[in-house]
Write a protein that holds these residues in place. Sequence first.
Motif, PDB file in Angstrom:
ATOM      1  N   GLU A  27      -3.347   4.827  -2.169  1.00  0.00           N
ATOM      2  CA  GLU A  27      -2.671   3.612  -3.171  1.00  0.00           C
ATOM      3  C   GLU A  27      -1.788   4.515  -4.416  1.00  0.00           C
ATOM      4  O   GLU A  27      -0.821   4.023  -4.688  1.00  0.00           O
ATOM      5  CB  GLU A  27      -4.034   3.141  -3.976  1.00  0.00           C
ATOM      6  N   LYS A  28      -2.293   5.636  -4.786  1.00  0.00           N
ATOM      7  CA  LYS A  28      -1.504   6.288  -5.772  1.00  0.00           C
ATOM      8  C   LYS A  28       0.004   6.624  -5.272  1.00  0.00           C
ATOM      9  O   LYS A  28       1.040   6.345  -5.999  1.00  0.00           O
ATOM     10  CB  LYS A  28      -2.186   7.687  -6.140  1.00  0.00           C
ATOM     11  N   ALA A  29      -0.044   7.048  -3.941  1.00  0.00           N
ATOM     12  CA  ALA A  29       1.175   7.296  -3.224  1.00  0.00           C
ATOM     13  C   ALA A  29       2.437   6.145  -3.215  1.00  0.00           C
ATOM     14  O   ALA A  29       3.552   6.230  -3.333  1.00  0.00           O
ATOM     15  CB  ALA A  29       0.939   7.894  -1.939  1.00  0.00           C
ATOM     16  N   ILE A  30       1.545   5.037  -2.989  1.00  0.00           N
ATOM     17  CA  ILE A  30       2.408   3.693  -2.738  1.00  0.00           C
ATOM     18  C   ILE A  30       3.345   3.425  -3.936  1.00  0.00           C
ATOM     19  O   ILE A  30       4.231   3.159  -4.143  1.00  0.00           O
ATOM     20  CB  ILE A  30       1.485   2.557  -2.344  1.00  0.00           C
ATOM     21  N   ILE A  31       2.427   3.428  -5.169  1.00  0.00           N
ATOM     22  CA  ILE A  31       2.871   3.106  -6.315  1.00  0.00           C
ATOM     23  C   ILE A  31       3.954   4.073  -7.015  1.00  0.00           C
ATOM     24  O   ILE A  31       4.894   3.453  -7.435  1.00  0.00           O
ATOM     25  CB  ILE A  31       1.954   2.657  -7.568  1.00  0.00           C
ATOM     26  N   GLU A  32       3.762   5.072  -6.695  1.00  0.00           N
ATOM     27  CA  GLU A  32       4.627   6.274  -7.204  1.00  0.00           C
ATOM     28  C   GLU A  32       5.788   5.985  -6.515  1.00  0.00           C
ATOM     29  O   GLU A  32       7.184   6.366  -6.992  1.00  0.00           O
ATOM     30  CB  GLU A  32       3.970   7.706  -7.212  1.00  0.00           C
ATOM     31  N   LYS A  33       5.968   5.785  -4.977  1.00  0.00           N
ATOM     32  CA  LYS A  33       7.036   5.816  -4.372  1.00  0.00           C
ATOM     33  C   LYS A  33       7.780   4.482  -4.802  1.00  0.00           C
ATOM     34  O   LYS A  33       9.131   4.470  -4.902  1.00  0.00           O
ATOM     35  CB  LYS A  33       6.915   5.580  -2.982  1.00  0.00           C
TER      36      LYS A  33
END
Length: 494
Positions: A129-135
């Motif tokens: 989840e964190k990786a998706i939003i940061e990307k």
Amino acid sequence: MGKATGFLEFKREEAAEREPLTRLNDWKEYSAPFSEDKLSRQGARCMDCATPFCHIGTEINGFTSGCPIHNLIPEWNDLVYRGRWKEALDRLIKTNNFPEFTGRVCPAPCEGSCNVAISDPAVTIKNIEKAIIEKGFENGWITPRIPEKRTGKRIAIIGSGPAGLASADQLNQAGHSVTIYERADRPGGLLTYGIPNMKLDKGIVERRINLLSQEGITFITNTEVGKDITAEELRSQYDAVILCVGAQKQRDLVIEGRDSKGVHLAMDYLTTSTKSYLDSNFEDGQFINAEGKDVIVIGGGDTGADCVATALRQKCKSVVQFGKHPKLPMSRTKENMWPEAPHVFTMEYAYEEAEAKFGSDPREYSIQTKKLVADENGNLKELHTIQMEKLKDENGMYYFREIPGTEKVWPAQLVFIAIGFEGAEQPVLKQFNVETTARNVVAAKYGNFQTNIEGVFAAGDARRGQSLIVWAINEGREAAREVDRYLMGSTVLV
């Protein structure tokens, strides 16, 4: 979803973290990003579940199970596995206004109810989840969403924590004009001042606040209802008001020696530390400093852990955290079966750091503080404890009993009390004359969120009591829908 045999082929991998002794030298986030290859493998572990439990969002035996905002977890796990990041982002933000917050500080009840977790370690949902939003931010996919038209309705939201921000975001997108009032000098509520920077970098909070401002939401800080503006003024200027003031009344410790110099409430410690860091990188000296001191934290929860991590960065001489309950088991017991939240032993970031610094886990279990003792100048010098045993009576109710002969004296020049909260602070609630419950929170029914005062609603911890950020987002979204319905006769929000 994911790879059909992914949960068999790939093991769970934890997110990378900076080395404990290294990160103690700064206040930057302790976590480090996954590589795309690792993220793809972790997404592949998401099973093609007949009935995914990860997003059920309910409470079982008083604890959250599954995602309260009903994130479309299997869908975006599958998209990450396939490298379709933009589509994964589209799915994620359908249900979650602020994945950059939950992806960092949510305890991930979704993972506790993951179907893989019945027999194997859960899918690393939170890290994906964190990786998706940061990307999404890195690639410029997240841009201001300016509403095409305005309804002419004006809404005031009191409090800029996650519930207030979620309400504001939803209502702004529905075309209403939203103003958020915050008594602190920076917006964000506990996201800003209650969570240390090493868990949630304040630049991340500021990034979202700036985006919401660009989308049309007005933030007014340094403004306290009842002091700088009255409830009557707000009700006369706005068509609806939402109370999102949190549940920040801290529970104190009634004990001999409580008035000793060096005894503080945990949130006072965390708040002043963060504010001084943001204002001056601690140059102003406006914080409680643990440097060179023996520190004891009373209370075994997350707030206490944050106190441990903060004291370590301030170079304390020693740090111990007291909890009244026994040490948790390493795996689920028969009384704690899936999909309940797992009550098992974990090593949070603060405890890893303390162990690296001092050679042992700082937690003490089944312990009760008996008294605090000061020196002739009123400065705290020691703390007295006794060990406890947890027993069950003939009615199946648990109780604690002191164990004679286990008394101990601990050196201490600083004590932080982190034993929970007692509901919402009352002055602002009295300003609006809203009814409260026996738990000192606003009496407003979930699903409706209206108080006894016309046009005044409540959401988040102010309504449900101290809880998770993800529940605050849930309540903010749900309350926004009901406010929209109240103002327009029907609602466009889902």
